[in-house]
Design a protein around this motif. Structure first.
Motif, PDB file in Angstrom:
ATOM      1  N   HIS A   1       0.849  -1.200   0.000  1.00 34.09           N
ATOM      2  CA  HIS A   1       0.000   0.000   0.000  1.00 34.09           C
ATOM      3  C   HIS A   1       0.888   1.255   0.000  1.00 34.09           C
ATOM      4  O   HIS A   1       1.892   1.297   0.721  1.00 34.09           O
ATOM      5  CB  HIS A   1      -0.894  -0.025   1.233  1.00 34.09           C
TER       6      HIS A   1
ATOM      7  N   VAL B   1       4.656   0.203  -5.019  1.00 27.90           N
ATOM      8  CA  VAL B   1       3.386   0.533  -4.366  1.00 27.90           C
ATOM      9  C   VAL B   1       2.149   0.292  -5.221  1.00 27.90           C
ATOM     10  O   VAL B   1       1.029   0.503  -4.749  1.00 27.90           O
ATOM     11  CB  VAL B   1       3.392   2.003  -3.886  1.00 27.90           C
ATOM     12  N   THR B   2       2.346  -0.115  -6.461  1.00 28.33           N
ATOM     13  CA  THR B   2       1.174  -0.455  -7.279  1.00 28.33           C
ATOM     14  C   THR B   2       1.443  -1.748  -8.042  1.00 28.33           C
ATOM     15  O   THR B   2       2.586  -2.085  -8.345  1.00 28.33           O
ATOM     16  CB  THR B   2       0.820   0.643  -8.322  1.00 28.33           C
TER      17      THR B   2
ATOM     18  N   TRP C   1      -6.455  -2.867  -2.995  1.00 26.71           N
ATOM     19  CA  TRP C   1      -7.917  -2.743  -3.158  1.00 26.71           C
ATOM     20  C   TRP C   1      -8.371  -1.361  -3.630  1.00 26.71           C
ATOM     21  O   TRP C   1      -9.374  -1.226  -4.325  1.00 26.71           O
ATOM     22  CB  TRP C   1      -8.613  -3.059  -1.825  1.00 26.71           C
ATOM     23  N   TRP C   2      -7.648  -0.317  -3.247  1.00 30.10           N
ATOM     24  CA  TRP C   2      -8.011   1.074  -3.519  1.00 30.10           C
ATOM     25  C   TRP C   2      -7.746   1.467  -4.971  1.00 30.10           C
ATOM     26  O   TRP C   2      -8.201   2.518  -5.428  1.00 30.10           O
ATOM     27  CB  TRP C   2      -7.151   1.987  -2.628  1.00 30.10           C
ATOM     28  N   ASP C   3      -6.996   0.665  -5.704  1.00 31.86           N
ATOM     29  CA  ASP C   3      -6.437   1.082  -6.991  1.00 31.86           C
ATOM     30  C   ASP C   3      -7.507   1.050  -8.099  1.00 31.86           C
ATOM     31  O   ASP C   3      -8.083  -0.008  -8.365  1.00 31.86           O
ATOM     32  CB  ASP C   3      -5.274   0.132  -7.340  1.00 31.86           C
ATOM     33  N   PRO C   4      -7.740   2.195  -8.743  1.00 28.62           N
ATOM     34  CA  PRO C   4      -8.768   2.239  -9.790  1.00 28.62           C
ATOM     35  C   PRO C   4      -8.488   1.304 -10.968  1.00 28.62           C
ATOM     36  O   PRO C   4      -9.405   0.991 -11.710  1.00 28.62           O
ATOM     37  CB  PRO C   4      -8.751   3.697 -10.257  1.00 28.62           C
TER      38      PRO C   4
ATOM     39  N   GLU D   1     -13.614  -5.616  -1.416  1.00 25.84           N
ATOM     40  CA  GLU D   1     -14.380  -6.610  -2.166  1.00 25.84           C
ATOM     41  C   GLU D   1     -13.482  -7.845  -2.370  1.00 25.84           C
ATOM     42  O   GLU D   1     -13.003  -8.107  -3.473  1.00 25.84           O
ATOM     43  CB  GLU D   1     -14.816  -6.042  -3.508  1.00 25.84           C
TER      44      GLU D   1
END
Lengths: 272, 272
Positions: A144, A155-156, A182-185, A226
């Motif tokens: 994260h 980080v991604t 989880w936050w990654d568009p 999710e």
């Protein structure tokens, strides 16, 4: 697609701190959990040989070893020491039969993120032939972005994928941890892109706001992630391996370990 | 390029909590800080008309108003209420002469991030004509991914850029806050992509590990962010507006406000 089979459940050892290596392996065996994600500190305490023996005796299999990495450093000497330590971690993984060594890249040595990221890639390339020789796959795990300053300049998943593609060896893969991505568009596109490079999948949950920087992970179902959708995406990309439950949380660490195992199994079936 | 001119320094009001609106405007005037980033709670306490008068009397100009946004909600009624509140925020910005309303998108109403992200875009589109009519530009501000669960489902500059491009109006722009974007491996490419859409630039620093989820920001120079490099990138993209110093940190809030102004000015010159 509904719940994953129980045969894919792996207990990452970080979820239960109070048990030593033997106790954790025994606990998994009693609970019908066929996989365990190992940590180097607990492995060192028992020794690789005895760990391998105890795993064989109980039939519990290691899904991965945590962790190598931490490549960036201010001096050439220190970077060489880190690379040596990664070779030792590869040896340990090979000795206990863990197919994957998880790499946490490490923080930057100063404000220069670009250089730190280059040093990660150089570090991986330096140990790659040795990993291939020992039959251990290396998993780049993007952390994260809130850990960019203290744990990982990767980080991604896009960044991990790009690095793995550049390195371009069957020995290099990526680990997908729902807490970190989880936050990654663009996470679903990047999971599809990772495809067969996915060599690990870790689950927990995101509590909002996180109760602690490091120990703020929730149990699946208690937060916003999710988890099932991400698991189905990872499966659709071609991953069929173990699903590691890895929860850094003081409240979970304070629970009786047997209760944690019951909870992990229930939530795995309900949310993964 | 070296330091930016002092004429671009703006004090975001969040940096000094103990002063009310008049005191902050007076403090800026005394310190030779020509810009101020306003917050709605302090503006409400004094009233828009008196705030506008006091700004005019001192010659301090508002660089932006924080904040609109918070669009996602579980019900149609609640989403409509949020949109109404954004119209009020646009009114307030227009009344005090703030050229930009900063939008913090808001957290998801449940586990469904995709829906929440759609609701953000729908909310912006709903208030856009009103903002255009009142001469207030809207700035989508991506927040650090660690706020995805409690403050903003818009978490990367790429995502904000894509949203602004789809909306495709001169009234919509993006705000770049170094604290929120510094970790991003593609941040320089996305700053270039944003170009003339950049309508705000905020500075602070990243302490590792952050001492607090919300109040963990550092003063420029105390942390890991390449603030000057990011400022130069924003300038190169075409931004020549105010640079807001926005530091949420209890230790800074506990300092005598006059000392904070001295510190802000020094660090702005040394690191921005």
């Amino acid at each position: 697609m509904s719940e994953p089979g129980l045969d894919r459940l792996s207990l990452n050892q970080a979820t239960i701190q109070s048990w030593d290596m033997r106790a954790t392996i025994d606990g998994c065996a009693r609970a019908g959990i066929g996989w365990i994600g190992l940590w180097r500190d607990k492995l060192a305490a028992l020794g690789a040989r005895d760990t391998a023996r105890h795993l064989a005796a109980t039939g519990v299999r290691p899904s991965s070893l945590c962790r190598g990495g931490f490549f960036p450093a201010a001096t050439t000497e220190e970077r060489a020491r880190r690379i040596d330590d990664n070779r030792r971690a590869i040896d340990e993984a090979a000795e206990v039969g863990a197919p994957v060594l998880v790499l946490v890249s490490g923080p930057p040595a100063d404000r220069d993120l670009d250089t730190a990221r280059r040093q990660v890639e150089e570090g991986i390339c330096a140990v790659l032939p040795y990993a291939a020789e020992r039959g251990v796959r290396l998993a780049i795990e993007p952390l994260h972005p809130m850990f960019a300053g203290d744990r990982s300049v990767v980080v991604t998943l896009a960044q991990a994928n790009a690095m793995a593609e550049r390195i371009g060896s069957p020995t290099i893969g990526v680990a997908v941890d729902v807490y970190h991505v989880w936050w990654d568009p663009v996470v679903y596109a990047e999971i599809a892109r990772a495809g067969e490079r996915i060599v690990g999948f870790h689950v927990s949950d995101w509590l909002a706001p996180p109760p602690d920087h490091l120990l703020g992970r929730g149990v699946m179902g208690d937060g916003l992630i999710e988890v099932r959708r991400l698991r189905q995406a990872v499966d659709a990309a071609g991953y069929a391996g173990p699903i590691e439950v890895e929860i850094f949380n003081q409240r979970v660490w304070d629970m009786p370990p047997e209760d944690v195992l019951v909870l992990v199994r229930e939530r795995y079936l309900a949310y993964c």
